[in-house]
Design a protein around this motif. Sequence first.
Motif, short mmCIF file in Angstrom:
data_model
loop_
_atom_site.label_atom_id
_atom_site.label_comp_id
_atom_site.label_asym_id
_atom_site.label_seq_id
_atom_site.Cartn_x
_atom_site.Cartn_y
_atom_site.Cartn_z
N UNK A 105 38.78 -21.11 26.84
CA UNK A 105 40.01 -21.00 26.06
C UNK A 105 39.72 -20.59 24.61
N UNK A 106 38.64 -21.08 24.05
CA UNK A 106 38.31 -20.78 22.66
C UNK A 106 37.53 -19.48 22.49
N UNK A 107 36.62 -19.17 23.44
CA UNK A 107 35.67 -18.09 23.23
C UNK A 107 35.72 -16.98 24.27
N UNK A 108 36.56 -17.10 25.28
CA UNK A 108 36.62 -16.04 26.29
C UNK A 108 35.27 -15.85 26.96
N UNK A 109 34.75 -14.61 26.89
CA UNK A 109 33.46 -14.32 27.52
C UNK A 109 32.27 -14.52 26.59
N UNK A 110 32.50 -15.07 25.40
CA UNK A 110 31.43 -15.26 24.43
C UNK A 110 30.84 -16.67 24.54
N UNK A 111 30.29 -16.98 25.70
CA UNK A 111 29.73 -18.30 25.97
C UNK A 111 28.40 -18.15 26.69
N UNK A 112 27.40 -18.93 26.27
CA UNK A 112 26.14 -19.06 26.99
C UNK A 112 26.15 -20.43 27.64
N UNK A 113 25.96 -20.49 28.96
CA UNK A 113 26.08 -21.75 29.69
C UNK A 113 24.74 -22.15 30.28
N UNK A 114 24.33 -23.38 30.00
CA UNK A 114 23.08 -23.94 30.53
C UNK A 114 23.43 -25.15 31.38
N UNK A 115 22.93 -25.18 32.60
CA UNK A 115 23.12 -26.33 33.49
C UNK A 115 21.75 -26.87 33.91
N UNK A 116 21.72 -28.17 34.22
CA UNK A 116 20.47 -28.82 34.59
C UNK A 116 20.48 -29.39 36.00
#
Length: 251
Positions: free
Chosen positions: A206-217
């Motif tokens: 909602x805040x950044x659209x496609x400008x996100x880097x996602x890290x999962x563990x």
Amino acid sequence: MRLLATVLAVVLLGWATPAYADPLPSGDDVDYQLGGASDDIPDTVGIVVRDRRAAPMPGRFNVCYVNGFQTQPDEKRFWRGHWRLVLKDHGRAVVDSQWGEWLLDLRTPARRRALARIVGRWTERCARDGFDAVEYDNLDSFTRSRHLLSRDQATAFARLLVRRAHDAGLTAGQKNLASWDGTTVGYDFAVSEECGRWHECRRYHRSYGDQVLAIEYRRRDFDRTCAAYGEQWPVVLRDLDLTPDGRHRYC
């Protein structure tokens, strides 16, 4: 005269466009390398996040990790030299017990400015070393401050850090606190740890659209984030220690 005015307007608009306005590269995977740098990564990885003391990787979009709201565990001697800027409760440093890091004291404008000068120098070093962007860890530190820090104090400090990043020619990444839209103070992108696990990915989107880097563990969280946002975001599955030889999976 009208032609001259038009030319001047175009020139001024060009000057007003900041160098840091370029978004994250699209269509690239991301590798999160805080536990040690390695160039042995797939060609599809176009974005690399490394600690500020590591060298950026040639030919990639490099994000510089800076611990902006807490101390690094191995920098206690440095911060004892700036002891008034460390958050204390009854004379004892307030510790983020998960990481063994001291929280920084953001409670007054003067202390925030003093801290921004220190973190700003690290940011400028990131730029000189060749990084393209910076992520400041960890915006939600105030939630572990024994109620000594407030959200407003943290976001006021974030505004100062974003300004230092932009002055250095770097884009700035919001680290965590999905409930707050960091674009209001100028953040350009977000770095999310475990938004799939905590069901926060929609807030970042909602805040950044496609400008996100996602890290999962965890694998199940990674699968969930990939299914929902893998077409828009770089998503990586890493081991908790972020070691060079540890787990690496991409959507």
